[in-house]
Design an enzyme around this catalytic site. Structure first.
Site, PDB file in Angstrom:
ATOM      1  N   ASP A 176       1.542   7.814 -56.085  1.00  0.00           N
ATOM      2  CA  ASP A 176       0.972   8.691 -54.959  1.00  0.00           C
ATOM      3  C   ASP A 176       0.569  10.090 -55.117  1.00  0.00           C
ATOM      4  O   ASP A 176       1.386  10.470 -56.228  1.00  0.00           O
ATOM      5  CB  ASP A 176       1.891   8.562 -53.800  1.00  0.00           C
ATOM      6  CG  ASP A 176       1.256   9.027 -52.498  1.00  0.00           C
ATOM      7  OD1 ASP A 176       1.127  10.148 -52.336  1.00  0.00           O
ATOM      8  OD2 ASP A 176       1.142   7.996 -51.571  1.00  0.00           O
ATOM      9  N   ASP A 234      -4.065   7.768 -52.580  1.00  0.00           N
ATOM     10  CA  ASP A 234      -4.560   8.856 -52.134  1.00  0.00           C
ATOM     11  C   ASP A 234      -4.910  10.056 -53.354  1.00  0.00           C
ATOM     12  O   ASP A 234      -5.300  11.003 -53.000  1.00  0.00           O
ATOM     13  CB  ASP A 234      -3.538   9.774 -51.189  1.00  0.00           C
ATOM     14  CG  ASP A 234      -2.214   9.703 -51.742  1.00  0.00           C
ATOM     15  OD1 ASP A 234      -1.887   9.092 -52.645  1.00  0.00           O
ATOM     16  OD2 ASP A 234      -1.446   9.959 -50.677  1.00  0.00           O
ATOM     17  N   HIS A 279       0.861  12.551 -53.592  1.00  0.00           N
ATOM     18  CA  HIS A 279       2.083  13.191 -53.311  1.00  0.00           C
ATOM     19  C   HIS A 279       3.340  12.840 -53.734  1.00  0.00           C
ATOM     20  O   HIS A 279       3.458  11.692 -53.903  1.00  0.00           O
ATOM     21  CB  HIS A 279       2.010  13.355 -51.830  1.00  0.00           C
ATOM     22  CG  HIS A 279       0.992  13.588 -50.802  1.00  0.00           C
ATOM     23  ND1 HIS A 279      -0.136  12.744 -50.533  1.00  0.00           N
ATOM     24  CD2 HIS A 279       0.614  14.656 -50.441  1.00  0.00           C
ATOM     25  CE1 HIS A 279      -1.114  13.329 -50.192  1.00  0.00           C
ATOM     26  NE2 HIS A 279      -0.808  14.554 -49.785  1.00  0.00           N
ATOM     27  N   HIS A 302       8.226   9.690 -48.587  1.00  0.00           N
ATOM     28  CA  HIS A 302       8.746  10.921 -47.984  1.00  0.00           C
ATOM     29  C   HIS A 302      10.057  10.920 -47.007  1.00  0.00           C
ATOM     30  O   HIS A 302      10.731  11.977 -46.923  1.00  0.00           O
ATOM     31  CB  HIS A 302       7.687  11.565 -47.221  1.00  0.00           C
ATOM     32  CG  HIS A 302       6.438  12.098 -47.968  1.00  0.00           C
ATOM     33  ND1 HIS A 302       6.458  12.492 -49.452  1.00  0.00           N
ATOM     34  CD2 HIS A 302       4.877  11.654 -47.742  1.00  0.00           C
ATOM     35  CE1 HIS A 302       5.128  12.624 -49.724  1.00  0.00           C
ATOM     36  NE2 HIS A 302       4.467  12.240 -48.923  1.00  0.00           N
TER      37      HIS A 302
END
Length: 341
Positions: free
Chosen positions: A193, A282, A195, A158
């Site tokens: 991931d 995740d 996200h 990120h």
């Protein structure tokens, strides 16, 4: 499989972040690395301490001013009257123009895109060590290993060129990809991931030499919200070299693995010399953020799908938060890869 790690990650121990307007306990805790290390040991992978590569690889991706902020912010923050124990920006510019202020409060907002990236006294050392972990593992691949794993903590995907966010400070995946560009004309990044890897996407968005592909939960309802949509395809010389494959919130094994298999066609057409996997765990059904419902069997199938791409592969650890299945899920991914490679 050779795996790189550093114990310096323990100095980064965030206490809180803001979730739906409330302070919540930090989810990116040192125990994550212990559970991942247990997963490596269960898979009989060999752990190797990271070497130091200095600031050079980080500067290949991040601005010098941003790195200086990360290094100095915690000590400067202590000097502010009535300040918290962690640096958290509370005012953020829209970035339509604007000027970087001299005030530390202002700089915190400038360099931190959300309130999920608190900087404590040990954050810089941990984040810098994580990039050394990624480069050490990249060197294993350069030296001829079929695959290697980097136990990076804190994660990085990120993080933008000059902004932290989502528990990330330095973009380990991007740093590794850029480092591998010194050996290969083309590098592909596949982020699995749950996200979207918004920082990685942005860093390479206008470049045709690094393909970025991300399999993640639909951002209309999930962090990072503003990026990760299918229409984002790259810009300028990089147009067509970014692919987002959002899957439904709560997706199961079949949907997750199918998206990874779909990505293989784009990666094969790009014909990279090496593949970097931004390995988030995740997507697990047991992860506290609840973005998907992937089981250990699904992660093993994901590892097998990656192995079938037939490329030298670097796994860089991204997300995956505290649950009893965090270590076993890592064992499953790498086991599925090794059984198929």
């Amino acid at each position: 499989m050779k795996a790189a790690f550093s114990d310096l990650h323990r100095g980064h121990d965030p206490k809180r972040f803001v979730l739906r307007g409330k302070f919540a306990p930090g989810e990116e805790r040192p125990e994550r690395a212990d559970r991942l290390a247990a997963g490596l040991q269960a898979g009989r992978h060999s752990l190797h301490p990271a070497e130091s590569f200095g600031q050079g690889p980080r500067l290949g991706v991040h601005s010098v001013d941003y790195l200086r902020f990360l290094e100095e912010a915690a000590e400067e923050w202590k000097l502010l009257a009535d300040a918290s124990d962690e640096v958290l920006g509370n005012v953020h510019p829209v970035r339509r123009g604007g000027t970087l202020p001299t005030s530390l409060t202002g700089r915190a907002g400038w360099y931190m895109q959300d309130m999920a990236c608190g900087i404590g006294p040990g954050t810089w050392a941990a984040a810098a060590a994580a990039t050394d972990v990624a480069i050490t593992a990249a060197e294993f691949v350069i030296e001829g290993e079929r695959a290697a794993y980097a136990l990076c903590r804190p994660p990085g995907h990120h993080a933008y060129r000059d902004a932290a966010g989502g528990h990330c400070f330095i973009n380990n995946t991007a740093v590794a990809a850029q480092y591998l560009r010194s050996v290969h004309d083309r590098v592909a990044v596949l982020d699995i991931d749950i996200h979207h890897g918004n920082g990685t996407q942005d860093i390479f968005y206008d470049r045709p030499d690094v393909l970025t592909v991300s399999v993640h939960a639909d951002p209309n309802r999930f962090y990072p919200f503003f990026w990760g949509h299918a229409h984002e395809r790259g810009a300028g010389a990089g147009e067509g070299f970014n692919l987002n494959l959002p899957i439904p919130h709560g997706a199961d094994d079949a949907a997750y693995v199918a998206a990874i298999e779909q990505s293989a066609r784009t990666i094969a057409a790009f014909d990279p010399g090496v593949l970097v996997i931004a390995l988030g765990l995740d997507a697990s059904a047991d992860d506290p953020f609840g973005g998907a419902k992937v089981t250990a069997g699904g992660f093993r199938a994901a590892g097998a799908a990656i192995a079938r791409m037939g490329l030298p592969t670097l796994f860089v650890q991204e997300g995956g938060y505290l649950s009893d299945n965090l270590g076993p899920n890592l064992t499953a991914v790498l086991g599925g890869f090794e059984a198929t490679a």
